[in-house]
Design a protein around this motif. Sequence first.
Motif, PDB file in Angstrom:
ATOM      1  N   LEU A  80       0.830  -1.205   0.000  1.00  0.00           N
ATOM      2  CA  LEU A  80       0.000   0.000   0.000  1.00  0.00           C
ATOM      3  C   LEU A  80       0.867   1.259   0.000  1.00  0.00           C
ATOM      4  CD1 LEU A  80      -2.762   1.407   0.265  1.00  0.00           C
ATOM      5  CD2 LEU A  80      -2.563   1.120   2.752  1.00  0.00           C
ATOM      6  N   ALA A  81       1.904   1.272   0.838  1.00  0.00           N
ATOM      7  CA  ALA A  81       2.781   2.444   0.901  1.00  0.00           C
ATOM      8  C   ALA A  81       3.483   2.687  -0.423  1.00  0.00           C
ATOM      9  CB  ALA A  81       3.802   2.265   2.022  1.00  0.00           C
ATOM     10  N   SER A  82       3.975   1.628  -1.059  1.00  0.00           N
ATOM     11  CA  SER A  82       4.688   1.767  -2.327  1.00  0.00           C
ATOM     12  C   SER A  82       3.754   2.216  -3.445  1.00  0.00           C
ATOM     13  CB  SER A  82       5.356   0.439  -2.696  1.00  0.00           C
ATOM     14  OG  SER A  82       6.274   0.038  -1.696  1.00  0.00           O
ATOM     15  N   ILE A  83       2.547   1.685  -3.473  1.00  0.00           N
ATOM     16  CA  ILE A  83       1.583   2.080  -4.505  1.00  0.00           C
ATOM     17  C   ILE A  83       1.208   3.546  -4.360  1.00  0.00           C
ATOM     18  CG2 ILE A  83      -0.807   1.787  -5.245  1.00  0.00           C
ATOM     19  CD1 ILE A  83       1.026  -0.265  -6.430  1.00  0.00           C
ATOM     20  N   LEU A  84       0.951   3.998  -3.147  1.00  0.00           N
ATOM     21  CA  LEU A  84       0.610   5.403  -2.927  1.00  0.00           C
ATOM     22  C   LEU A  84       1.750   6.324  -3.349  1.00  0.00           C
ATOM     23  CD1 LEU A  84      -1.229   5.256   0.532  1.00  0.00           C
ATOM     24  CD2 LEU A  84      -2.251   5.553  -1.729  1.00  0.00           C
ATOM     25  N   LEU A  85       2.981   5.930  -3.015  1.00  0.00           N
ATOM     26  CA  LEU A  85       4.124   6.739  -3.419  1.00  0.00           C
ATOM     27  C   LEU A  85       4.285   6.742  -4.928  1.00  0.00           C
ATOM     28  CD1 LEU A  85       6.506   8.444  -2.383  1.00  0.00           C
ATOM     29  CD2 LEU A  85       7.875   6.341  -2.324  1.00  0.00           C
ATOM     30  N   GLY A  86       4.074   5.596  -5.570  1.00  0.00           N
ATOM     31  CA  GLY A  86       4.165   5.524  -7.018  1.00  0.00           C
ATOM     32  C   GLY A  86       3.109   6.378  -7.703  1.00  0.00           C
ATOM     33  N   ILE A  87       1.886   6.366  -7.169  1.00  0.00           N
ATOM     34  CA  ILE A  87       0.823   7.197  -7.737  1.00  0.00           C
ATOM     35  C   ILE A  87       1.186   8.680  -7.614  1.00  0.00           C
ATOM     36  CG2 ILE A  87      -1.578   7.928  -7.425  1.00  0.00           C
ATOM     37  CD1 ILE A  87      -2.233   5.061  -6.606  1.00  0.00           C
ATOM     38  N   TYR A  88       1.775   9.045  -6.484  1.00  0.00           N
ATOM     39  CA  TYR A  88       2.177  10.440  -6.306  1.00  0.00           C
ATOM     40  C   TYR A  88       3.231  10.835  -7.336  1.00  0.00           C
ATOM     41  CZ  TYR A  88       4.170  14.665  -4.317  1.00  0.00           C
ATOM     42  OH  TYR A  88       4.636  15.950  -4.153  1.00  0.00           O
ATOM     43  N   PHE A  89       4.233   9.987  -7.533  1.00  0.00           N
ATOM     44  CA  PHE A  89       5.293  10.295  -8.490  1.00  0.00           C
ATOM     45  C   PHE A  89       4.749  10.395  -9.914  1.00  0.00           C
ATOM     46  CE2 PHE A  89       8.586   8.284  -5.495  1.00  0.00           C
ATOM     47  CZ  PHE A  89       8.871   9.525  -4.936  1.00  0.00           C
ATOM     48  N   ILE A  90       3.835   9.502 -10.267  1.00  0.00           N
ATOM     49  CA  ILE A  90       3.245   9.554 -11.613  1.00  0.00           C
ATOM     50  C   ILE A  90       2.438  10.836 -11.792  1.00  0.00           C
ATOM     51  CG2 ILE A  90       1.570   8.452 -13.145  1.00  0.00           C
ATOM     52  CD1 ILE A  90       2.430   5.759 -11.970  1.00  0.00           C
ATOM     53  N   THR A  91       1.647  11.185 -10.777  1.00  0.00           N
ATOM     54  CA  THR A  91       0.872  12.420 -10.850  1.00  0.00           C
ATOM     55  C   THR A  91       1.781  13.638 -10.957  1.00  0.00           C
ATOM     56  OG1 THR A  91      -0.856  11.391  -9.505  1.00  0.00           O
ATOM     57  CG2 THR A  91      -0.904  13.785  -9.701  1.00  0.00           C
ATOM     58  N   GLU A  92       2.848  13.628 -10.178  1.00  0.00           N
ATOM     59  CA  GLU A  92       3.811  14.726 -10.214  1.00  0.00           C
ATOM     60  C   GLU A  92       4.454  14.855 -11.589  1.00  0.00           C
ATOM     61  OE1 GLU A  92       7.247  16.093  -7.126  1.00  0.00           O
ATOM     62  OE2 GLU A  92       7.542  14.141  -8.100  1.00  0.00           O
ATOM     63  N   ARG A  93       4.785  13.732 -12.193  1.00  0.00           N
ATOM     64  CA  ARG A  93       5.408  13.741 -13.517  1.00  0.00           C
ATOM     65  C   ARG A  93       4.436  14.250 -14.576  1.00  0.00           C
ATOM     66  NH1 ARG A  93       9.885  11.093 -15.527  1.00  0.00           N
ATOM     67  NH2 ARG A  93       9.893  10.744 -17.796  1.00  0.00           N
ATOM     68  N   VAL A  94       3.178  13.833 -14.492  1.00  0.00           N
ATOM     69  CA  VAL A  94       2.184  14.279 -15.461  1.00  0.00           C
ATOM     70  C   VAL A  94       1.981  15.787 -15.369  1.00  0.00           C
ATOM     71  CG1 VAL A  94      -0.254  14.156 -16.081  1.00  0.00           C
ATOM     72  CG2 VAL A  94       1.012  12.054 -15.596  1.00  0.00           C
ATOM     73  N   GLN A  95       1.904  16.288 -14.154  1.00  0.00           N
ATOM     74  CA  GLN A  95       1.712  17.722 -13.985  1.00  0.00           C
ATOM     75  C   GLN A  95       2.913  18.521 -14.462  1.00  0.00           C
ATOM     76  OE1 GLN A  95       0.805  18.160  -9.829  1.00  0.00           O
ATOM     77  NE2 GLN A  95      -1.360  17.597 -10.091  1.00  0.00           N
ATOM     78  N   THR A  96       4.106  17.977 -14.241  1.00  0.00           N
ATOM     79  CA  THR A  96       5.314  18.683 -14.665  1.00  0.00           C
ATOM     80  C   THR A  96       5.436  18.709 -16.183  1.00  0.00           C
ATOM     81  OG1 THR A  96       6.443  18.017 -12.631  1.00  0.00           O
ATOM     82  CG2 THR A  96       7.829  18.762 -14.458  1.00  0.00           C
ATOM     83  N   ASN A  97       5.077  17.617 -16.833  1.00  0.00           N
ATOM     84  CA  ASN A  97       5.228  17.505 -18.287  1.00  0.00           C
ATOM     85  C   ASN A  97       3.959  17.856 -19.046  1.00  0.00           C
ATOM     86  OD1 ASN A  97       7.812  16.594 -17.810  1.00  0.00           O
ATOM     87  ND2 ASN A  97       7.229  14.427 -17.866  1.00  0.00           N
ATOM     88  N   ARG A  98       2.990  18.482 -18.383  1.00  0.00           N
ATOM     89  CA  ARG A  98       1.752  18.830 -19.062  1.00  0.00           C
ATOM     90  C   ARG A  98       2.057  19.790 -20.219  1.00  0.00           C
ATOM     91  NH1 ARG A  98      -3.014  20.583 -15.338  1.00  0.00           N
ATOM     92  NH2 ARG A  98      -2.873  18.325 -14.940  1.00  0.00           N
ATOM     93  N   PRO A  99       1.696  19.445 -21.466  1.00  0.00           N
ATOM     94  CA  PRO A  99       2.060  20.280 -22.617  1.00  0.00           C
ATOM     95  C   PRO A  99       1.282  21.587 -22.632  1.00  0.00           C
ATOM     96  CG  PRO A  99       0.599  18.517 -23.312  1.00  0.00           C
ATOM     97  CD  PRO A  99       0.917  18.250 -21.868  1.00  0.00           C
ATOM     98  N   SER A 100       1.935  22.625 -23.158  1.00  0.00           N
ATOM     99  CA  SER A 100       1.281  23.926 -23.350  1.00  0.00           C
ATOM    100  C   SER A 100       1.486  24.354 -24.790  1.00  0.00           C
ATOM    101  CB  SER A 100       1.875  24.977 -22.403  1.00  0.00           C
ATOM    102  OG  SER A 100       3.268  25.119 -22.626  1.00  0.00           O
ATOM    103  N   ARG A 101       0.528  25.153 -25.330  1.00  0.00           N
ATOM    104  CA  ARG A 101       0.619  25.587 -26.720  1.00  0.00           C
ATOM    105  C   ARG A 101       1.782  26.560 -26.883  1.00  0.00           C
ATOM    106  NH1 ARG A 101      -2.854  28.700 -28.494  1.00  0.00           N
ATOM    107  NH2 ARG A 101      -3.790  29.404 -26.519  1.00  0.00           N
ATOM    108  N   VAL A 102       2.607  26.291 -27.859  1.00  0.00           N
ATOM    109  CA  VAL A 102       3.777  27.118 -28.117  1.00  0.00           C
ATOM    110  C   VAL A 102       3.767  27.538 -29.578  1.00  0.00           C
ATOM    111  CG1 VAL A 102       6.286  27.231 -28.146  1.00  0.00           C
ATOM    112  CG2 VAL A 102       5.123  25.956 -26.334  1.00  0.00           C
ATOM    113  N   ILE A 103       3.959  28.834 -29.843  1.00  0.00           N
ATOM    114  CA  ILE A 103       4.010  29.346 -31.205  1.00  0.00           C
ATOM    115  C   ILE A 103       5.421  29.846 -31.467  1.00  0.00           C
ATOM    116  CG2 ILE A 103       3.088  31.066 -32.809  1.00  0.00           C
ATOM    117  CD1 ILE A 103       0.554  31.138 -31.169  1.00  0.00           C
ATOM    118  N   ASP A 104       6.124  29.140 -32.344  1.00  0.00           N
ATOM    119  CA  ASP A 104       7.501  29.485 -32.680  1.00  0.00           C
ATOM    120  C   ASP A 104       8.371  29.635 -31.433  1.00  0.00           C
ATOM    121  OD1 ASP A 104       6.842  29.441 -35.275  1.00  0.00           O
ATOM    122  OD2 ASP A 104       6.817  31.620 -35.568  1.00  0.00           O
ATOM    123  N   GLY A 105       8.260  28.637 -30.505  1.00  0.00           N
ATOM    124  CA  GLY A 105       9.105  28.642 -29.327  1.00  0.00           C
ATOM    125  C   GLY A 105       8.629  29.572 -28.234  1.00  0.00           C
ATOM    126  N   GLU A 106       7.478  30.226 -28.408  1.00  0.00           N
ATOM    127  CA  GLU A 106       6.954  31.129 -27.403  1.00  0.00           C
ATOM    128  C   GLU A 106       5.671  30.575 -26.812  1.00  0.00           C
ATOM    129  OE1 GLU A 106       6.391  34.753 -29.473  1.00  0.00           O
ATOM    130  OE2 GLU A 106       8.466  35.415 -29.224  1.00  0.00           O
TER     131      GLU A 106
END
Length: 461
Positions: free
Chosen positions: A413-439
């Motif tokens: 249970l402890a490992s699964i909860l920690l893994g879910i947190y890390f996955i959520t953290e990674r998704v939020q960090t890598n969430r794509p944003s619209r970029v126009i010519d690098g801006e």
Amino acid sequence: MRGGPTVARPGSFSASFSCDFGNSSWPFPSLLATSYNWTGNADSNALEETPTVTPRMSRQQVLTLISVASVNFSSMICYSILGPFFPYEIVQIGAKFMLVSGLFVSSVCTILFGLLDKVPGTTTFVALCFIIRSIDALGFAAAMTSSFAISAKVFPNNIATVLGSLEIFTGLGLILGPPFGGMLYQSFGYELPFISLGCVLFLMVPFNMYMLPAFDAVPSTDSFFRLFTLPKVFLICFVVFTLSSGLGFLDATLSIFATEKFSMSPGYVGLLLLGVSLPYCLSSPLLGVVSDKFPSVRKWLMVLGGLATALGFCLLGPAPFLHIQSQLWLLIFMLTIIGFSLGMTGIPTFPEILNCAYENGFEEGLSTLGLVSGLFGAVWSIGMFFGPTFGGFMTQTMNFEWAATVEGVIGFLASILLGIYFITERVQTNRPSRVIDGETPEESAPLLGQSPTYSVQTQYQ
């Protein structure tokens, strides 16, 4: 952890010399502590029969359970209570002074343990055991909390490597302690093992006074409570708790299970525990190097190691619902898996908590290192109290197989909860944003008074 040697009343006991020398509140040592039994002269011709498990505990069993639980509670609370305020004292009086003074207190208490057989009367003997053990826990807590902080201060870029390498020496001391202590006990009696060890600790006081540099630190206003309530730190602490709980469970129940299930002698049970200690000792330095060289891997080492540890506990019995016959080779193999996976999970935890503290605005310095060290030790000790107490109760009311399974489920249970947190953290960090010519959209937005068409045209001029 249950620190220090198990003290029994001399003269009427079949001496159980269960050694985890040095007061093993230090993280990870209980998995290395090997239990050996040596029969004292008073009962040298007597063999204790294995007690039968009854559906309900007798009055004597209940009173014994309460007594042993009180010993565990008093030992653990003397150490874990220090977490919220001891780190601040490191800054006030100095980490070096705290380490040296802690060693001195532990050396004196260990020597006094060797003199307890001279105490007349059972009540006085038990009372002095509690008092000396409690003072010893304070001294050891001071030494270990400051030693963690000092190690992280001197090796800021290689914390995991250093801690992993130090585990080799921790393991060697704990593995060699029981046979060495048993040899002294058989040859010279009860006093010498404790007095000799206390003298060695006493000699370490001037040695460390000369070798260690002084560390200056500025008191910090950072809160221990704030550190603990950070979601990432809280989940890592939950994982640390399951590790120490599992080791405490093994320390209290494995020898009984192996003796009853496979008719193993105490000496062979001690060798059996090497299946946990050796993989841990040998793998810790390598895992420390990996943690420092590849910081992004640390979080997944903790998760995978926790899951492997959970699997090891579920197959240790094995779990009754798996319908797998318990065999000695499977027990040894699972102990090996647990030993290796403990290194995977435990070694990266300290630097990961420290990085999380820095990311959340904690000041870089000895004060924060003390906070992390105190938190780590306190959580570890709470787990070492919970493991033998809860695990022993589960084993008594059900059996070892189910108790080990419950320990595995908690770790899972402890490992699964920690893994879910890390996955959520990674998704939020890598969430794509619209970029126009690098801006980003904010950078490409038109200025006030300009039309969108004009803004876009001017970007290509």
